[in-house]
Design a protein around this motif. Structure first.
Motif, PDB file in Angstrom:
ATOM      1  N   GLU A 101      38.832   2.436  59.872  1.00  0.00           N
ATOM      2  CA  GLU A 101      38.509   2.021  61.240  1.00  0.00           C
ATOM      3  C   GLU A 101      38.205   3.445  62.060  1.00  0.00           C
ATOM      4  OE1 GLU A 101      41.263  -0.353  63.390  1.00  0.00           O
ATOM      5  OE2 GLU A 101      41.386  -1.855  61.700  1.00  0.00           O
ATOM      6  N   MET A 102      38.944   4.540  61.885  1.00  0.00           N
ATOM      7  CA  MET A 102      38.833   5.814  62.440  1.00  0.00           C
ATOM      8  C   MET A 102      37.286   6.263  62.130  1.00  0.00           C
ATOM      9  SD  MET A 102      42.329   7.462  62.249  1.00  0.00           S
ATOM     10  CE  MET A 102      41.793   9.329  62.439  1.00  0.00           C
ATOM     11  N   MET A 103      36.985   6.193  61.017  1.00  0.00           N
ATOM     12  CA  MET A 103      35.775   6.702  60.441  1.00  0.00           C
ATOM     13  C   MET A 103      34.495   6.054  60.972  1.00  0.00           C
ATOM     14  SD  MET A 103      34.271   7.105  56.429  1.00  0.00           S
ATOM     15  CE  MET A 103      33.798   5.309  56.363  1.00  0.00           C
ATOM     16  N   GLU A 104      34.636   4.691  61.211  1.00  0.00           N
ATOM     17  CA  GLU A 104      33.717   3.796  61.945  1.00  0.00           C
ATOM     18  C   GLU A 104      33.297   4.035  63.252  1.00  0.00           C
ATOM     19  OE1 GLU A 104      34.654  -0.171  61.048  1.00  0.00           O
ATOM     20  OE2 GLU A 104      34.300  -0.243  59.129  1.00  0.00           O
ATOM     21  N   SER A 105      34.740   4.399  64.035  1.00  0.00           N
ATOM     22  CA  SER A 105      34.815   4.790  65.514  1.00  0.00           C
ATOM     23  C   SER A 105      33.989   6.082  65.538  1.00  0.00           C
ATOM     24  CB  SER A 105      35.839   4.798  65.883  1.00  0.00           C
ATOM     25  OG  SER A 105      35.909   5.411  67.296  1.00  0.00           O
ATOM     26  N   MET A 106      34.483   7.051  64.606  1.00  0.00           N
ATOM     27  CA  MET A 106      33.972   8.270  64.704  1.00  0.00           C
ATOM     28  C   MET A 106      32.311   8.361  64.524  1.00  0.00           C
ATOM     29  SD  MET A 106      34.300  11.713  62.372  1.00  0.00           S
ATOM     30  CE  MET A 106      33.129  10.873  61.144  1.00  0.00           C
ATOM     31  N   ASN A 107      31.840   7.549  63.411  1.00  0.00           N
ATOM     32  CA  ASN A 107      30.460   7.395  63.144  1.00  0.00           C
ATOM     33  C   ASN A 107      29.693   6.937  64.351  1.00  0.00           C
ATOM     34  OD1 ASN A 107      30.607   8.570  60.306  1.00  0.00           O
ATOM     35  ND2 ASN A 107      31.027   6.506  59.447  1.00  0.00           N
ATOM     36  N   TRP A 108      30.350   5.845  64.908  1.00  0.00           N
ATOM     37  CA  TRP A 108      29.418   5.407  66.153  1.00  0.00           C
ATOM     38  C   TRP A 108      29.438   6.463  67.223  1.00  0.00           C
ATOM     39  CZ3 TRP A 108      30.577   4.591  71.263  1.00  0.00           C
ATOM     40  CH2 TRP A 108      29.767   3.831  72.028  1.00  0.00           C
ATOM     41  N   ARG A 109      30.497   7.248  67.604  1.00  0.00           N
ATOM     42  CA  ARG A 109      30.323   8.139  68.654  1.00  0.00           C
ATOM     43  C   ARG A 109      29.679   9.196  68.059  1.00  0.00           C
ATOM     44  NH1 ARG A 109      33.971   7.814  72.758  1.00  0.00           N
ATOM     45  NH2 ARG A 109      35.645   6.480  72.712  1.00  0.00           N
ATOM     46  N   VAL A 110      29.363   9.868  66.910  1.00  0.00           N
ATOM     47  CA  VAL A 110      28.599  10.758  66.634  1.00  0.00           C
ATOM     48  C   VAL A 110      27.301  10.219  66.641  1.00  0.00           C
ATOM     49  CG1 VAL A 110      27.697  12.319  64.528  1.00  0.00           C
ATOM     50  CG2 VAL A 110      30.264  11.903  64.924  1.00  0.00           C
ATOM     51  N   GLY A 111      26.795   9.024  66.350  1.00  0.00           N
ATOM     52  CA  GLY A 111      25.680   8.533  66.523  1.00  0.00           C
ATOM     53  C   GLY A 111      25.208   8.507  67.829  1.00  0.00           C
ATOM     54  N   GLU A 112      26.152   8.187  68.714  1.00  0.00           N
ATOM     55  CA  GLU A 112      25.875   7.994  70.083  1.00  0.00           C
ATOM     56  C   GLU A 112      25.479   9.604  70.669  1.00  0.00           C
ATOM     57  OE1 GLU A 112      25.089   6.281  73.876  1.00  0.00           O
ATOM     58  OE2 GLU A 112      25.310   5.515  71.575  1.00  0.00           O
ATOM     59  N   TYR A 113      26.501  10.497  70.330  1.00  0.00           N
ATOM     60  CA  TYR A 113      26.108  11.939  70.723  1.00  0.00           C
ATOM     61  C   TYR A 113      24.779  12.338  70.057  1.00  0.00           C
ATOM     62  CZ  TYR A 113      26.388  16.962  70.504  1.00  0.00           C
ATOM     63  OH  TYR A 113      26.231  18.409  70.670  1.00  0.00           O
ATOM     64  N   ARG A 114      24.300  12.024  68.982  1.00  0.00           N
ATOM     65  CA  ARG A 114      23.104  12.646  68.379  1.00  0.00           C
ATOM     66  C   ARG A 114      21.907  11.820  69.354  1.00  0.00           C
ATOM     67  NH1 ARG A 114      24.365  12.165  61.778  1.00  0.00           N
ATOM     68  NH2 ARG A 114      25.454  14.182  61.918  1.00  0.00           N
ATOM     69  N   ARG A 115      21.998  10.731  69.616  1.00  0.00           N
ATOM     70  CA  ARG A 115      20.870   9.958  70.329  1.00  0.00           C
ATOM     71  C   ARG A 115      20.703  10.639  71.891  1.00  0.00           C
ATOM     72  NH1 ARG A 115      23.168   5.678  67.609  1.00  0.00           N
ATOM     73  NH2 ARG A 115      24.653   5.081  69.370  1.00  0.00           N
ATOM     74  N   LYS A 116      22.147  11.043  72.449  1.00  0.00           N
ATOM     75  CA  LYS A 116      21.956  11.721  73.421  1.00  0.00           C
ATOM     76  C   LYS A 116      21.291  12.826  73.362  1.00  0.00           C
ATOM     77  CE  LYS A 116      25.894   9.176  75.849  1.00  0.00           C
ATOM     78  NZ  LYS A 116      27.103   9.381  76.268  1.00  0.00           N
ATOM     79  N   SER A 117      21.831  13.608  72.552  1.00  0.00           N
ATOM     80  CA  SER A 117      21.146  14.930  72.076  1.00  0.00           C
ATOM     81  C   SER A 117      19.837  15.098  71.804  1.00  0.00           C
ATOM     82  CB  SER A 117      21.889  15.839  71.048  1.00  0.00           C
ATOM     83  OG  SER A 117      21.539  17.024  70.609  1.00  0.00           O
ATOM     84  N   ASP A 118      19.257  13.970  71.131  1.00  0.00           N
ATOM     85  CA  ASP A 118      17.741  13.904  70.855  1.00  0.00           C
ATOM     86  C   ASP A 118      17.148  13.654  72.245  1.00  0.00           C
ATOM     87  OD1 ASP A 118      18.354  14.426  68.106  1.00  0.00           O
ATOM     88  OD2 ASP A 118      18.287  12.279  67.510  1.00  0.00           O
TER      89      ASP A 118
END
Length: 338
Positions: A101-118
């Motif tokens: 569950e922690m990994m899924e949450s982290m992947n979602w947050r990293v994906g959101e960060y990458r989208r904002k960064s892009d």
């Protein structure tokens, strides 16, 4: 998990089981059960729990040992849950599910960060391209309407253009792998192009330019390498000394690499600053002496060189000038052999 740690964790269970066994044996003595049977019951009781604890210990030891081994060898430790299998005991399954569950949450947050960064990167690139148009227009107006302020305004426009270009390259620097193409380049052509771009500043500073041994081909990206060379030349212009100013460009071909060298006789770099000159935001003594340095130019040069497989470094003596080197390796990485 060691055996000592396992036993220490279960000291209360051992105490309670020892108390239960003692009560059973005392009861057997009170009701006058033969000692042989009491001994048999005691041995059976101890044997059963010994097998239970050994089985439990081996299962848990195997799981936690796997976790420790993966953690010791993983560079990206957040990938640990992907390498684990669900264990056969309750605490392990709880830990395994928690990590998933922690990994899924982290992947979602990293994906959101990458989208904002892009999104931000795309905005910066768009803004830089848009602002370059009025800069070019302003330069054109100045060229067509010469007056006593034209040279000063043109110089300021050039500075604005350089800073906007730096912002564009900085925004792209983390994604350079997607933006560059290694191809065969002639160093002399590229160096002359960079000198032409800076000819007004070079003429104003009365620089003597010496180019030799540059008819050498290397593999690099023309756009990124031109930016790097422009930054190096801009620093030589900025940190020049009064009097005769010289800049020398040359190349040295070795067995495994080609070295591009640029030497000037400018202010040089203090010894205490030389080890940090490529750090982000580091301006050094020269940058704090009224030169208004951002500490970004050489940092970007080093970052882009590393991304493309080049190496940049320098030597300097304060008050005598500076020499900057860029290594272009030959061989399997570039497919460039002579």
């Amino acid at each position: 998990m060691s055996l000592r740690e396992y036993l220490k964790e279960r000291w209360l269970q051992f105490t309670l089981l020892l108390a239960v066994l003692t009560v059973i044996l005392l009861f057997g003595v009170l009701v006058m059960i033969p000692g042989f049977y009491l001994l048999l019951v005691g041995c059976a009781f101890v044997s059963i729990w010994f097998v239970v604890w050994c089985t439990d210990y081996m299962r848990k030891r195997s799981f936690y040992k796997t976790v420790e081994n993966h953690l010791a060898h993983l560079d990206q430790k957040y990938l640990l849950p992907e390498l684990l299998e669900s264990p056969g005991f309750l605490e392990g399954r709880f830990l395994y599910e928690t990590l998933q569950e922690m990994m899924e949450s982290m992947n979602w947050r990293v994906g959101e960060y990458r989208r904002k960064s892009d999104d931000y990167k795309e905005y910066i690139e768009l803004w830089v391209h848009e602002v370059k148009l009025p800069i070019a227009t302003g330069k054109m107006i100045l060229e067509n309407n010469r007056d006593s302020y034209s040279d000063s305004l043109t110089e300021e426009f050039d500075k604005i253009d350089d800073f906007t270009e730096q912002a564009l390259f900085y925004a792209r620097s983390n994604y350079v792998e997607k933006d560059y193409i290694l191809k065969k380049l002639n160093l002399e052509e590229l160096v002359r192009e960079v000198i032409r771009k800076n000819k007004k500043a070079l003429i104003k500073g009365k620089f003597m330019i010496d180019l030799h041994d540059l008819d050498v081909s290397v593999y690099s990206d023309s756009k990124w390498l031109a930016y790097i060379l422009n930054q190096i030349l801009a620093n030589s212009i900025k940190y020049r000394r009064e009097g005769r100013t010289e800049i020398e460009w040359y190349a040295v071909t070795e067995k495994e690499k080609v070295i591009l060298c640029m030497r000037d006789n400018g202010m040089g770099i203090p010894v205490m600053d030389q080890g940090r000159i490529f750090e982000k935001g580091f301006t050094g003594a020269n940058g704090r002496s009224g030169k208004k340095s951002t500490g970004i130019g050489l940092y970007l040069c080093k970052k882009l060189c590393e991304k493309m497989g080049h190496r940049i470094y320098l030597t300097s003596r304060e008050g005598e000038g500076c020499e900057v080197f860029i290594d272009f390796p030959k061989g399997s990485m570039t497919g460039f052999l002579e």
